[in-house]
Design an enzyme around this catalytic site. Structure first.
Site, PDB file in Angstrom:
ATOM      1  N   GLU A 250      50.328  80.916   1.637  1.00 52.02           N
ATOM      2  CA  GLU A 250      51.061  79.516   1.773  1.00 52.02           C
ATOM      3  C   GLU A 250      52.061  79.135   3.208  1.00 52.02           C
ATOM      4  O   GLU A 250      52.535  80.470   2.855  1.00 52.02           O
ATOM      5  CB  GLU A 250      51.619  78.651   0.715  1.00 52.02           C
TER       6      GLU A 250
ATOM      7  N   LYS B   3      47.172  70.355  -0.178  1.00 50.57           N
ATOM      8  CA  LYS B   3      47.191  69.860  -1.283  1.00 50.57           C
ATOM      9  C   LYS B   3      48.620  68.790  -1.687  1.00 50.57           C
ATOM     10  O   LYS B   3      48.567  67.845  -1.018  1.00 50.57           O
ATOM     11  CB  LYS B   3      48.486  71.320  -0.587  1.00 50.57           C
TER      12      LYS B   3
ATOM     13  N   CYS C  57      48.607  77.070  -4.343  1.00 47.78           N
ATOM     14  CA  CYS C  57      49.695  77.228  -4.610  1.00 47.78           C
ATOM     15  C   CYS C  57      49.870  76.450  -6.286  1.00 47.78           C
ATOM     16  O   CYS C  57      49.553  76.651  -6.897  1.00 47.78           O
ATOM     17  CB  CYS C  57      51.107  76.964  -4.184  1.00 47.78           C
TER      18      CYS C  57
END
Length: 272
Positions: free
Chosen positions: A47, A120, A161
């Site tokens: 990321e 995300k 994440c």
């Protein structure tokens, strides 16, 4: 194996990204080269591989539109040049919000074509003492469902994440053989939760998990946990890189996945 490869070597590139895009791309290229020289045919970047600024809003001027921009050009070129599947960490992509971007993961096939995109959806926030984060200040959550793509080893899931903390997100992706998670876990949360959460996702979904992380002290003062790793469907760690730039790699084995699912058929025993 229904057109699937019996085994495939994969690698997670770990980075300590800074505040200059060109330097970060150079670091990423070196990590990809190392992974490919080790035989990897699927490589994942972390990321924020391309940029970690001092302020949340520093990423806004770097936002790209689909198919246009130096970061996407770099990823496409690397995939095509090396003939690999490349999970391109994340990069800022323009959103309808003037003051926010999408935190986007693009996947490229060996011809350098985009074969998957995931924006995300879970945005990280944390505060303890002087340490505080709130991704929603500069990032707009994606509105698409969880994303998967097909590669030679089989159906592969994407997450980024903070998604790691939401098991329903990964279960919603269905029966997958590999999960890939680019991340930039903080040192504070990663030191206690990173490994146990990754192993849990592998165990409960009986699949391989490849996690590519930021790992070290960055120019902006932030410290990330690192520990990029590959985990097998039984929850065993096959490789792990604690901190600093480098590569964590290993082989996905179809026989191993099948044996785990046959000896403990938890996926078939689901009730809810």
């Amino acid at each position: 194996m229904n057109g699937q490869d019996h085994s495939i070597r994969v690698a997670a590139v770990q980075m300590v990204s800074g505040m200059t895009v060109a330097d970060n791309l150079e670091q990423a290229a070196g990590g990809i080269e190392k992974a490919v020289s080790g035989g990897a045919s699927l490589v994942a970047l972390p990321e924020y591989f391309c940029f970690m600024g001092r302020h949340d809003t520093d990423k806004l001027p770097l936002a790209e539109t689909p198919g246009d921009g130096p970061i996407q050009a770099f990823l496409a070129d690397q995939a095509r040049r090396h003939g690999i599947w490349l999970v391109g960490g994340t990069l800022p992509m323009r959103s309808p919000d003037e003051g926010r971007v999408y935190n986007t993961c693009l996947v490229y096939d060996p011809q350098g074509r985009v074969c998957a995109r995931y924006d995300k959806i879970h945005l990280f926030s944390f505060q303890r003492g002087q340490e505080a984060y709130d991704e929603s200040r500069a990032i707009r959550p994606g509105d698409a469902s969880p994303q998967v793509f097909d590669m030679p080893f089989g159906r592969t899931a994407l997450g980024i994440c903070y998604d790691l903390r939401f098991p329903e997100f990964f279960r919603a992706q269905g029966d997958v053989r590999l999960m890939v998670l680019p991340a930039a876990f903080t040192w504070t949360t990663g030191s206690v939760h990173w490994e146990v959460l990754l192993r849990a996702r592998a165990i409960e979904n009986q699949c391989y998990v490849l996690a590519s992380a930021q790992g070290g002290t960055h120019a902006n003062g932030r410290r990330t946990w690192g520990h990029s790793m590959l985990i097998d469907p039984w929850g065993e760690i096959l490789d792990c890189l604690p901190e600093g730039p480098g590569v964590a790699a290993g082989v996905l084995e179809a026989d191993r996945l099948a044996a785990v699912r046959e000896s403990l058929p938890a996926l078939r025993h689901r009730v809810l």
